[in-house]
Design a protein around this motif. Structure first.
Motif, short mmCIF file in Angstrom:
data_model
loop_
_atom_site.label_atom_id
_atom_site.label_comp_id
_atom_site.label_asym_id
_atom_site.label_seq_id
_atom_site.Cartn_x
_atom_site.Cartn_y
_atom_site.Cartn_z
N ASN A 36 0.83 -1.21 0.00
CA ASN A 36 0.00 0.00 0.00
C ASN A 36 0.86 1.26 0.00
O ASN A 36 0.52 2.25 -0.66
N ARG A 78 1.98 1.63 -3.50
CA ARG A 78 0.90 2.12 -4.39
C ARG A 78 0.70 3.63 -4.24
O ARG A 78 0.50 4.34 -5.22
N SER A 88 -4.41 12.32 13.09
CA SER A 88 -5.12 12.36 11.80
C SER A 88 -6.48 11.68 11.84
O SER A 88 -7.26 11.83 10.90
N SER A 89 -6.76 10.93 12.90
CA SER A 89 -7.96 10.09 12.94
C SER A 89 -8.03 9.17 11.72
O SER A 89 -9.09 9.02 11.10
N TRP A 90 -6.92 8.60 11.37
CA TRP A 90 -6.84 7.68 10.23
C TRP A 90 -6.04 6.48 10.70
O TRP A 90 -4.90 6.65 11.14
N THR A 127 -4.71 3.68 9.36
CA THR A 127 -3.77 2.84 8.61
C THR A 127 -2.64 3.66 7.99
O THR A 127 -2.70 4.87 7.93
N LEU A 151 -4.91 15.93 5.37
CA LEU A 151 -4.91 14.52 4.98
C LEU A 151 -5.73 14.33 3.70
O LEU A 151 -6.91 14.67 3.65
N ILE A 152 -5.05 13.82 2.66
CA ILE A 152 -5.73 13.54 1.40
C ILE A 152 -6.31 12.13 1.43
O ILE A 152 -7.39 11.88 0.91
N GLY A 153 -5.59 11.22 2.06
CA GLY A 153 -6.09 9.86 2.19
C GLY A 153 -4.98 8.85 2.26
O GLY A 153 -3.81 9.20 2.44
N ASP A 161 -5.64 3.91 -1.39
CA ASP A 161 -6.80 3.77 -2.30
C ASP A 161 -7.27 5.12 -2.81
O ASP A 161 -7.56 5.29 -3.99
N ILE A 162 -7.34 6.09 -1.92
CA ILE A 162 -7.83 7.41 -2.31
C ILE A 162 -6.84 8.11 -3.23
O ILE A 162 -7.22 8.66 -4.26
N GLU A 186 -7.02 6.58 -6.57
CA GLU A 186 -8.27 6.95 -7.25
C GLU A 186 -8.20 8.40 -7.75
O GLU A 186 -8.61 8.69 -8.88
N LEU A 244 -13.81 11.91 0.05
CA LEU A 244 -13.39 10.50 0.12
C LEU A 244 -12.77 10.16 1.47
O LEU A 244 -12.97 9.06 2.00
N VAL A 245 -12.00 11.11 2.02
CA VAL A 245 -11.37 10.85 3.32
C VAL A 245 -12.42 10.50 4.37
O VAL A 245 -12.27 9.56 5.15
N HIS A 282 -14.09 7.04 3.68
CA HIS A 282 -13.26 5.91 4.14
C HIS A 282 -13.22 5.85 5.66
O HIS A 282 -13.16 4.76 6.23
N ARG A 283 -13.26 7.01 6.33
CA ARG A 283 -13.27 7.00 7.80
C ARG A 283 -14.50 6.26 8.32
O ARG A 283 -14.43 5.55 9.32
N TYR A 303 -13.72 2.65 8.06
CA TYR A 303 -12.79 2.27 9.13
C TYR A 303 -13.51 2.18 10.47
O TYR A 303 -13.25 1.27 11.26
N GLU A 363 -4.86 -6.20 6.12
CA GLU A 363 -4.79 -5.16 5.09
C GLU A 363 -6.17 -4.95 4.51
O GLU A 363 -6.90 -5.91 4.25
N ILE A 397 -10.30 -0.11 0.21
CA ILE A 397 -11.66 0.44 0.32
C ILE A 397 -12.03 1.14 -0.98
O ILE A 397 -11.24 1.93 -1.51
#
Lengths: 130, 76
Positions: free
Chosen positions: A32, A35, A66-68, A70, A80-82, A85-86, A89, B45-46, B49-50, B53, B67, B70
């Motif tokens: 990932n 990617r 970031s509340s993210w 992974t 944060l853009i992502g 996957d984001i 995309e 999108l962020v 996806h949140r 998650y 892994e 999404i």
């Protein structure tokens, strides 16, 4: 707020495009992370990579900020853009370039890929590792 | 595991128009989930996806999901 969290936040604020990855810009240790970096390369965006592997606390503090949950996490101008996957995309749809234009203005294609470390062990706060 | 992930997503997105869970490697820990839901309408999108998650926080936290890929879309 911990010192490490401050340093992560400073990095996010300072670097135009920063990718928190497992590994370096030269060698990702996770599909990932690879990617996400390939997607940035696909649009010609230089980025600063930060390796989260040297210390599990980096990932903990980053996710708290970031509340993210992974890795990877890609930030542009502090936002944060992502994850992979984001970014993939957005690169495919052309929106990534639009976002970079909007946030960074002309000239975001200039610069070099590099990796910086957030270690406590070095005298310099930011050590270029490769 | 695929079924329990799908159930968690169904609970979180009861109005989903499409909901797919794929075991990418056959090993039961690399998944690709696709959710199409009106709940994503107008969300970046962020944030889309949140929400995914959040729905899968338990299996992500305990390592059941190693892994996760999404794909999300609003339903317009």
């Amino acid at each position: 707020m911990s010192e490490l969290r401050d340093r992560i936040q400073e990095t996010i604020d300072r670097e135009p495009v920063v990718a928190f990855v497992k590994g370096t810009h030269e060698q990702a240790f996770c599909g990932n992370s690879e990617r996400a970096m390939q997607a940035l390369r696909a649009v010609g965006a230089p980025f600063t990579a930060v390796d989260v592997l040297p210390d599990p606390a980096i990932r903990q503090e980053l996710s708290a900020l970031s509340s993210w949950p992974t890795i990877p996490q890609i930030f542009v101008r502090g936002e944060l853009i992502g994850g992979a996957d984001i970014v993939q995309e957005l690169a495919a749809s052309g929106e990534l370039e639009t976002t970079l234009d909007a946030k960074l203005g002309d000239g975001w294609r200039e610069g070099e890929e590099r990796t910086i470390a957030l270690t406590d062990a070095t005298p310099n706060q930011f050590r270029i590792v490769s | 595991m695929t079924a329990s992930i799908e159930q968690l997503l169904r609970d979180a997105f009861p109005d989903a128009r499409q909901l797919d869970v794929t075991d990418r490697t056959g090993g039961g820990d690399h998944f690709h989930v696709t959710v199409v839901s009106p709940r994503f309408n107008a969300l970046p999108l962020v944030d889309q996806h949140r929400l995914v998650y959040d729905a899968l926080a338990a299996p992500l936290d305990d390592g059941t999901i190693h892994e996760l890929r999404i794909t999300t879309r609003g339903d317009t």
